[in-house]
Write an enzyme that holds these catalytic residues in place. Structure first.
Site, PDB file in Angstrom:
ATOM      1  N   ASN A  38      -9.453   2.002 -12.567  1.00 16.73           N
ATOM      2  CA  ASN A  38      -8.919   1.350 -13.844  1.00 16.73           C
ATOM      3  C   ASN A  38      -9.261   0.285 -14.018  1.00 16.73           C
ATOM      4  OD1 ASN A  38      -6.454   1.270 -15.445  1.00 16.73           O
ATOM      5  ND2 ASN A  38      -4.981   0.935 -13.781  1.00 16.73           N
ATOM      6  N   HIS A 123       8.717   6.833  -7.810  1.00 21.84           N
ATOM      7  CA  HIS A 123       8.851   5.534  -8.116  1.00 21.84           C
ATOM      8  C   HIS A 123      10.323   5.409  -8.635  1.00 21.84           C
ATOM      9  CE1 HIS A 123       4.728   3.996  -8.356  1.00 21.84           C
ATOM     10  NE2 HIS A 123       4.736   4.909  -7.365  1.00 21.84           N
ATOM     11  N   ARG A 148      10.218   4.976  -3.914  1.00 23.15           N
ATOM     12  CA  ARG A 148       9.583   3.427  -3.785  1.00 23.15           C
ATOM     13  C   ARG A 148      10.683   3.069  -4.744  1.00 23.15           C
ATOM     14  NH1 ARG A 148       4.241   0.971  -6.385  1.00 23.15           N
ATOM     15  NH2 ARG A 148       5.312   0.638  -7.988  1.00 23.15           N
ATOM     16  N   ASP A 211       6.556  -1.915  -2.488  1.00 22.47           N
ATOM     17  CA  ASP A 211       5.192  -2.365  -2.628  1.00 22.47           C
ATOM     18  C   ASP A 211       5.282  -3.678  -2.913  1.00 22.47           C
ATOM     19  OD1 ASP A 211       2.206  -2.670  -3.204  1.00 22.47           O
ATOM     20  OD2 ASP A 211       2.389  -0.977  -4.655  1.00 22.47           O
ATOM     21  N   HIS A 213       2.308  -5.407  -3.281  1.00 13.41           N
ATOM     22  CA  HIS A 213       1.183  -5.654  -4.242  1.00 13.41           C
ATOM     23  C   HIS A 213       0.458  -6.880  -3.950  1.00 13.41           C
ATOM     24  CE1 HIS A 213      -0.770  -4.332  -8.022  1.00 13.41           C
ATOM     25  NE2 HIS A 213      -0.367  -3.013  -7.653  1.00 13.41           N
ATOM     26  N   ARG A 284      -3.703   3.861   3.039  1.00 13.24           N
ATOM     27  CA  ARG A 284      -3.722   4.351   1.757  1.00 13.24           C
ATOM     28  C   ARG A 284      -4.866   4.709   1.002  1.00 13.24           C
ATOM     29  NH1 ARG A 284       0.741   4.539  -1.217  1.00 13.24           N
ATOM     30  NH2 ARG A 284      -0.247   3.218  -3.063  1.00 13.24           N
ATOM     31  N   HIS A 313      -2.932   6.821  -1.937  1.00  9.70           N
ATOM     32  CA  HIS A 313      -2.394   6.161  -3.424  1.00  9.70           C
ATOM     33  C   HIS A 313      -2.458   7.418  -4.409  1.00  9.70           C
ATOM     34  CE1 HIS A 313      -4.088   3.374  -6.686  1.00  9.70           C
ATOM     35  NE2 HIS A 313      -2.736   3.503  -6.624  1.00  9.70           N
ATOM     36  N   ASP A 317      -3.318   6.250 -12.749  1.00 11.64           N
ATOM     37  CA  ASP A 317      -4.544   6.013 -13.072  1.00 11.64           C
ATOM     38  C   ASP A 317      -5.465   6.917 -12.057  1.00 11.64           C
ATOM     39  OD1 ASP A 317      -3.344   3.814 -11.378  1.00 11.64           O
ATOM     40  OD2 ASP A 317      -5.511   3.345 -10.730  1.00 11.64           O
ATOM     41  N   GLU A 340       1.942   9.523  -2.624  1.00 12.23           N
ATOM     42  CA  GLU A 340       2.398   9.020  -3.726  1.00 12.23           C
ATOM     43  C   GLU A 340       2.452  10.063  -4.737  1.00 12.23           C
ATOM     44  OE1 GLU A 340       0.769   5.343  -5.004  1.00 12.23           O
ATOM     45  OE2 GLU A 340       2.450   4.820  -6.194  1.00 12.23           O
TER      46      GLU A 340
HETATM   47  C1  GCO Z   1       0.676   1.996  -6.269  1.00 14.73           C
HETATM   48  C2  GCO Z   1      -0.252   0.860  -7.083  1.00 14.73           C
HETATM   49  C3  GCO Z   1      -0.411   1.095  -8.449  1.00 14.73           C
HETATM   50  C4  GCO Z   1      -1.688  -0.126  -8.873  1.00 14.73           C
HETATM   51  C5  GCO Z   1      -2.502   0.690  -9.928  1.00 14.73           C
HETATM   52  C6  GCO Z   1      -3.585  -0.217 -10.279  1.00 14.73           C
HETATM   53  O1  GCO Z   1       1.159   1.723  -5.312  1.00 14.73           O
HETATM   54  O2  GCO Z   1       0.793   2.986  -6.858  1.00 14.73           O
HETATM   55  O3  GCO Z   1      -0.103  -0.447  -6.396  1.00 14.73           O
HETATM   56  O4  GCO Z   1       0.764   0.749  -9.055  1.00 14.73           O
HETATM   57  O5  GCO Z   1      -1.397  -1.252  -9.401  1.00 14.73           O
HETATM   58  O6  GCO Z   1      -2.710   2.060  -9.364  1.00 14.73           O
HETATM   59  O7  GCO Z   1      -4.454   0.558 -10.854  1.00 14.73           O
HETATM   60 MG    MG Z   2       0.441  -0.296  -4.298  1.00 16.60          MG
END
Ligand code: GCO
Ligand code: MG
Length: 403
Positions: A38, A123, A148, A211, A213, A284, A313, A317, A340
């Site tokens: 991404n 989500h 989430r 998350d 982040h 992840r 993950h 993306d 996810e």
């Molecule tokens: C998640 C991730 C995404 C990322 C994204 C960045 O947990 O799914 O944190 O939201 O921010 O994939 O390219």
């Molecule tokens: Mg994440």
């Protein structure tokens, strides 16, 4: 033995950018690999086009391990997101080819199904706690067993994970990075309230995830973990930037809230210390950014020794090719935890027809030979690449922070 006769890239943007590698063999078999990184898509495309594809022509497609080692050790420099995403694309395409030649879905080649399906989390987000919970209730009613939760932070104009009004959440949304503003103090006030309200509304039969982040310091993350303990989150993710692996020791000393890390990891070396020292509960790392099925299996095997489970993950993306690969992987390994699931747009699904399916909170990769994903190249061509970046993040005083 099928030999590789050509390999080419398809860059398409059905709502967002995807880079796909298509390998073709002399017996006509083709395989697909996701090469999407991404915001840095064209770097991987060039790495493959200029440096990897020339080395693939003429090789035996079935020698997956040898080709993996050739591209990893042979590049001399090793590791890094661009290299490992490029290797992953080749690796996925080769597993796809092997499955098609064998007439078996990839999960059968990896040892067969170790469970009935892969539990996924979706989500739920909203600008307010109420909106987030309303979305979570809808997802629970759709059958999701794990959700989430991300909500807006009062006093901040935008927050990671929260969609703009009426839109799907898609962070890479601008030709140049947009800038958002962050306040840890404001954030730490709202998350426990969100979880309290969620348990009240949803009860205890659904897993709740969150998350962070990469935005907290270790001691702040420890406090969040403690504050959320009464609501029994399934995990908190990326609580602090994981370049500093020992930071997780501090978080661990203070809380029993499970920790998940690794979506930006690209090799086993990023995760080794965290796993061996039991500093995390879920790893992840993904097929596409961590060197493909071949390397991700090694990471999962190491994790299994320490009762660390996978939680790959799976944001939008990561293309449907990665989603399929992740499900073949998750179905077959002993220490699968959760996957996810952020559904793609209809446009993306049309470009990548696939066999995986969602049923009763779980996903299954399907039984088509190979990965079970194809690409409609004519349709892909109608969506040209559009540069798009993830946002950057600053504290309220202008200091650049982790997004
Ligand atoms: C998640 C991730 C995404 C990322 C994204 C960045 O947990 O799914 O944190 O939201 O921010 O994939 O390219
Ligand atoms: Mg994440």
């Amino acid at each position: 033995m099928p030999k590789i006769v050509s390999a080419r890239l398809i860059v398409t943007s059905p709502g967002r950018n995807f880079v796909t590698l298509k390998i073709e063999c002399n017996d006509g078999t083709t395989g697909l690999g996701d090469a999407t990184l991404n915001g840095r898509e064209m770097a991987v495309a060039s790495y493959l086009q200029d440096h990897v594809i020339p080395c693939l022509i003429g090789r035996e497609a079935h020698r997956i391990e040898d080709i993996w080692q050739y591209l990893y050790k042979g590049a001399y420099w090793r590791r890094g997101p661009v290299t490992m995403t490029a290797i992953a694309a080749v690796d996925m395409a080769l597993w796809d080819i092997k499955g098609k030649v064998a007439g078996l879905p990839v999960y059968q080649l990896l040892g067969g199904a170790a469970r009935e399906g892969c539990m996924v989390y979706c989500h739920a987000n909203g600008t307010t706690i109420e909106d987030t919970i309303a979305t979570a209730i809808r997802h629970r009613d759709e059958g999701y067993r794990a959700i989430r939760l991300q909500c807006g932070v009062p006093g901040l104009a935008s927050t990671y994970g929260v969609a703009k009004a009426g839109q799907r959440y898609e962070p890479a949304d601008a030709d140049l990075p947009t800038e958002s503003v962050w306040s840890t103090e404001k954030y730490l006030r709202v998350v426990p309230e969100l979880f309290a309200a969620a348990r009240e509304a949803l009860g205890w039969d659904v897993h709740l995830l969150h998350d962070v982040h990469h935005r907290l310091t270790p001691i702040e993350a420890a406090r969040l973990g403690k504050d959320l303990e009464p609501y029994r989150p399934f995990w908190i993710e990326d609580a602090t930037p994981a370049e500093d692996q020992d930071a997780f020791r501090l978080i661990r000393q203070h809380t029993t809230t499970p920790l998940a890390v690794g979506e930006i990891f690209n090799s086993i070396w990023d995760a080794k210390h965290l796993i061996e020292n039991r500093l995390i509960d879920y790893i992840r790392a993904t097929v596409v950014h961590a060197g493909g099925l071949t390397h991700l299996r090694q990471i999962a095997s190491l994790a299994d020794l320490y009762q660390v489970r996978t939680g790959c993950h799976g944001a939008t993306d990561l293309s449907p090719v990665t989603m399929a690969a992740a499900l073949h992987f998750g179905l077959s390994i002993p220490n699968f935890g959760i996957q996810e699931h952020m559904p793609h747009t209809d446009e993306t699904d049309a470009v990548f027809p696939h066999h995986y399916r969602f049923e009763d909170g779980m996903m299954h990769p399907g039984d088509a030979p190979g990965l079970g994903v194809e690409i409609d190249e004519a349709l892909a061509e109608t969506y040209p690449y559009k540069r798009a970046y993830l946002p950057v993040n600053r504290l309220e005083d202008g200091t650049l922070w982790s997004w």
